[in-house]
Design a protein around this motif. Structure first.
Motif, PDB file in Angstrom:
ATOM      1  N   UNK A   3       0.835  -1.193   0.000  1.00  0.00           N
ATOM      2  CA  UNK A   3       0.000   0.000   0.000  1.00  0.00           C
ATOM      3  C   UNK A   3       0.870   1.242   0.000  1.00  0.00           C
ATOM      4  N   UNK A   4       0.479   2.240  -0.791  1.00  0.00           N
ATOM      5  CA  UNK A   4       1.151   3.529  -0.725  1.00  0.00           C
ATOM      6  C   UNK A   4       0.105   4.630  -0.759  1.00  0.00           C
ATOM      7  N   UNK A   5       0.540   5.851  -0.510  1.00  0.00           N
ATOM      8  CA  UNK A   5      -0.397   6.953  -0.353  1.00  0.00           C
ATOM      9  C   UNK A   5      -0.847   7.559  -1.673  1.00  0.00           C
ATOM     10  N   UNK A   6      -0.254   7.165  -2.786  1.00  0.00           N
ATOM     11  CA  UNK A   6      -0.560   7.614  -4.157  1.00  0.00           C
ATOM     12  C   UNK A   6      -0.243   9.097  -4.389  1.00  0.00           C
ATOM     13  N   UNK A   7      -0.341   9.919  -3.385  1.00  0.00           N
ATOM     14  CA  UNK A   7      -0.033  11.345  -3.556  1.00  0.00           C
ATOM     15  C   UNK A   7       0.898  11.836  -2.461  1.00  0.00           C
ATOM     16  N   UNK A  27      -4.398   3.805   7.616  1.00  0.00           N
ATOM     17  CA  UNK A  27      -2.956   4.022   7.723  1.00  0.00           C
ATOM     18  C   UNK A  27      -2.698   5.497   8.032  1.00  0.00           C
ATOM     19  N   UNK A  28      -1.911   5.769   9.055  1.00  0.00           N
ATOM     20  CA  UNK A  28      -1.579   7.137   9.411  1.00  0.00           C
ATOM     21  C   UNK A  28      -0.324   7.633   8.718  1.00  0.00           C
ATOM     22  N   UNK A  29      -0.322   8.922   8.382  1.00  0.00           N
ATOM     23  CA  UNK A  29       0.848   9.594   7.806  1.00  0.00           C
ATOM     24  C   UNK A  29       1.011  10.916   8.544  1.00  0.00           C
ATOM     25  N   UNK A  30       1.621  10.864   9.697  1.00  0.00           N
ATOM     26  CA  UNK A  30       1.543  11.971  10.655  1.00  0.00           C
ATOM     27  C   UNK A  30       2.296  13.233  10.236  1.00  0.00           C
ATOM     28  N   UNK A  31       3.137  13.151   9.201  1.00  0.00           N
ATOM     29  CA  UNK A  31       3.863  14.332   8.738  1.00  0.00           C
ATOM     30  C   UNK A  31       3.411  14.774   7.345  1.00  0.00           C
ATOM     31  N   UNK A  32       2.284  14.265   6.879  1.00  0.00           N
ATOM     32  CA  UNK A  32       1.778  14.628   5.562  1.00  0.00           C
ATOM     33  C   UNK A  32       1.509  16.133   5.502  1.00  0.00           C
ATOM     34  N   UNK A  33       1.924  16.752   4.399  1.00  0.00           N
ATOM     35  CA  UNK A  33       1.737  18.196   4.220  1.00  0.00           C
ATOM     36  C   UNK A  33       0.643  18.471   3.208  1.00  0.00           C
ATOM     37  N   UNK A  50      -5.237   7.469   5.764  1.00  0.00           N
ATOM     38  CA  UNK A  50      -5.784   6.897   4.543  1.00  0.00           C
ATOM     39  C   UNK A  50      -6.595   5.642   4.865  1.00  0.00           C
ATOM     40  N   UNK A  51      -7.784   5.542   4.281  1.00  0.00           N
ATOM     41  CA  UNK A  51      -8.641   4.375   4.478  1.00  0.00           C
ATOM     42  C   UNK A  51      -8.722   3.579   3.177  1.00  0.00           C
ATOM     43  N   UNK A  52      -8.423   2.283   3.264  1.00  0.00           N
ATOM     44  CA  UNK A  52      -8.450   1.383   2.123  1.00  0.00           C
ATOM     45  C   UNK A  52      -9.472   0.272   2.369  1.00  0.00           C
ATOM     46  N   UNK A  53     -10.141  -0.166   1.298  1.00  0.00           N
ATOM     47  CA  UNK A  53     -11.058  -1.304   1.364  1.00  0.00           C
ATOM     48  C   UNK A  53     -10.596  -2.404   0.416  1.00  0.00           C
ATOM     49  N   UNK A  54     -10.726  -3.647   0.868  1.00  0.00           N
ATOM     50  CA  UNK A  54     -10.386  -4.803   0.036  1.00  0.00           C
ATOM     51  C   UNK A  54     -11.392  -4.967  -1.104  1.00  0.00           C
ATOM     52  N   UNK A  59     -10.489  -7.686  -7.573  1.00  0.00           N
ATOM     53  CA  UNK A  59     -10.423  -8.731  -6.549  1.00  0.00           C
ATOM     54  C   UNK A  59      -9.076  -8.657  -5.837  1.00  0.00           C
ATOM     55  N   UNK A  60      -9.144  -8.635  -4.508  1.00  0.00           N
ATOM     56  CA  UNK A  60      -7.967  -8.583  -3.639  1.00  0.00           C
ATOM     57  C   UNK A  60      -7.125  -7.327  -3.825  1.00  0.00           C
ATOM     58  N   UNK A  61      -7.694  -6.331  -4.473  1.00  0.00           N
ATOM     59  CA  UNK A  61      -7.016  -5.039  -4.547  1.00  0.00           C
ATOM     60  C   UNK A  61      -7.490  -4.176  -3.383  1.00  0.00           C
ATOM     61  N   UNK A  62      -6.557  -3.580  -2.682  1.00  0.00           N
ATOM     62  CA  UNK A  62      -6.902  -2.702  -1.564  1.00  0.00           C
ATOM     63  C   UNK A  62      -6.932  -1.264  -2.067  1.00  0.00           C
ATOM     64  N   UNK A  63      -8.110  -0.798  -2.466  1.00  0.00           N
ATOM     65  CA  UNK A  63      -8.252   0.520  -3.064  1.00  0.00           C
ATOM     66  C   UNK A  63      -8.483   1.616  -2.036  1.00  0.00           C
ATOM     67  N   UNK A  64      -8.009   2.813  -2.367  1.00  0.00           N
ATOM     68  CA  UNK A  64      -8.182   3.959  -1.484  1.00  0.00           C
ATOM     69  C   UNK A  64      -9.624   4.441  -1.511  1.00  0.00           C
ATOM     70  N   UNK A  65     -10.239   4.495  -0.337  1.00  0.00           N
ATOM     71  CA  UNK A  65     -11.620   4.968  -0.194  1.00  0.00           C
ATOM     72  C   UNK A  65     -11.663   6.447   0.185  1.00  0.00           C
ATOM     73  N   UNK A  66     -10.785   6.832   1.111  1.00  0.00           N
ATOM     74  CA  UNK A  66     -10.854   8.190   1.657  1.00  0.00           C
ATOM     75  C   UNK A  66      -9.519   8.580   2.280  1.00  0.00           C
ATOM     76  N   UNK A  67      -9.107   9.812   2.028  1.00  0.00           N
ATOM     77  CA  UNK A  67      -7.986  10.399   2.749  1.00  0.00           C
ATOM     78  C   UNK A  67      -8.556  11.378   3.763  1.00  0.00           C
ATOM     79  N   UNK A  68      -8.300  11.127   5.031  1.00  0.00           N
ATOM     80  CA  UNK A  68      -8.791  11.984   6.103  1.00  0.00           C
ATOM     81  C   UNK A  68      -7.770  13.082   6.386  1.00  0.00           C
ATOM     82  N   UNK A  69      -8.236  14.320   6.377  1.00  0.00           N
ATOM     83  CA  UNK A  69      -7.390  15.461   6.672  1.00  0.00           C
ATOM     84  C   UNK A  69      -8.129  16.428   7.589  1.00  0.00           C
ATOM     85  N   UNK A  70      -7.409  17.398   8.101  1.00  0.00           N
ATOM     86  CA  UNK A  70      -8.003  18.449   8.903  1.00  0.00           C
ATOM     87  C   UNK A  70      -8.155  19.718   8.060  1.00  0.00           C
ATOM     88  N   UNK A  71      -8.975  20.657   8.550  1.00  0.00           N
ATOM     89  CA  UNK A  71      -9.113  21.937   7.864  1.00  0.00           C
ATOM     90  C   UNK A  71      -8.574  23.047   8.759  1.00  0.00           C
TER      91      UNK A  71
END
Length: 218
Positions: A3-7, A27-33, A50-54, A59-71
């Motif tokens: 898994x990677x963050x794609x961006x 998956x947390x990325x605590x220093x993401x800018x 980042x939230x991924x769903x199987x 099939x068996x791909x863990x795709x990105x559903x949502x990137x959670x960020x703050x405003x």
């Protein structure tokens, strides 16, 4: 599968924290800018998750559903949002152990106390994982850093959040508070509908504790 963050970018610390429940991974990325206020070029290292769903995207791909960020109303540089993550069914909790906020109503003396954010899967739309609650702790000591949210776990309607730099009195003698660490147990609907009120504050005492114990670091 990797898994990677794609961006993502260098030093985002993607993978600093990870949790899984069934076919969903966070998956947390605590220093993401990223940008908080719509002004291009002033990205800040706030952190994200980042939230991924199987089976999303195959099939068996863990795709990105949502990137959670703050405003801009919640986030700031160095909050470490994503320091800790936990998931239970349709609820995720993300810790931001360096989140700073005002404790005493006096503007300008905000402290890096830490906080925890609760998101739910279908809040504000299908699979939107919308924010339902920001949890902060009312601390009374003069310490600036408590790191509330450095470690946490949620199971159903019960949430446990650690503050390993929390300072308090262990011997009953006023004025000699020391930085021992503590753990907070919260429950949904405690103190009102969807309020997530505190039901227990777990601490150490004389004979068990000394300064810098980091009780609650995991």
């Amino acid at each position: 599968l990797k898994l990677d963050s794609t961006n993502g970018a260098a030093f985002d610390e993607f993978g600093e924290s990870v949790a899984v429940d069934g076919t969903t991974i966070i998956v947390g990325a605590r220093q993401d800018s990223y940008n908080l206020n719509g002004v291009v070029g002033d990205e800040l290292n706030v952190g994200s998750a980042y939230i991924f769903d199987r089976d999303l995207g195959g099939i068996n791909n863990w795709g990105l559903v949502k990137k959670l960020t703050l405003d801009a109303s919640n986030g700031a540089a160095g909050d470490l949002f994503g320091d800790a993550v936990s998931i239970s069914a349709d609820r995720v909790v993300v810790g931001a152990s360096q989140d700073d906020y005002d404790l005493d109503g006096i503007t300008g003396d905000e402290r890096d106390v830490g906080s925890a954010y609760i998101f739910e899967r279908n809040q504000n739309g299908t699979n939107q994982w919308g924010l339902v609650k920001k949890l902060v702790v009312d601390v009374t000591t003069g310490e600036t850093i408590h790191e509330f949210g450095l470690a946490l776990t949620v199971v159903g309607d019960t949430l446990v959040v650690a503050a390993p730099f929390d300072s308090y009195d262990i011997d009953g003698v006023a004025g000699d508070e020391i930085r021992v660490g503590s753990v907070y147990v919260l429950e949904r609907n405690q103190g009102g509908a969807n309020q997530w009120g505190r039901v227990k504050h777990i601490t150490l005492k004389v004979g068990e504790a000394a300064a810098d114990e980091l009780f609650g670091v995991s």
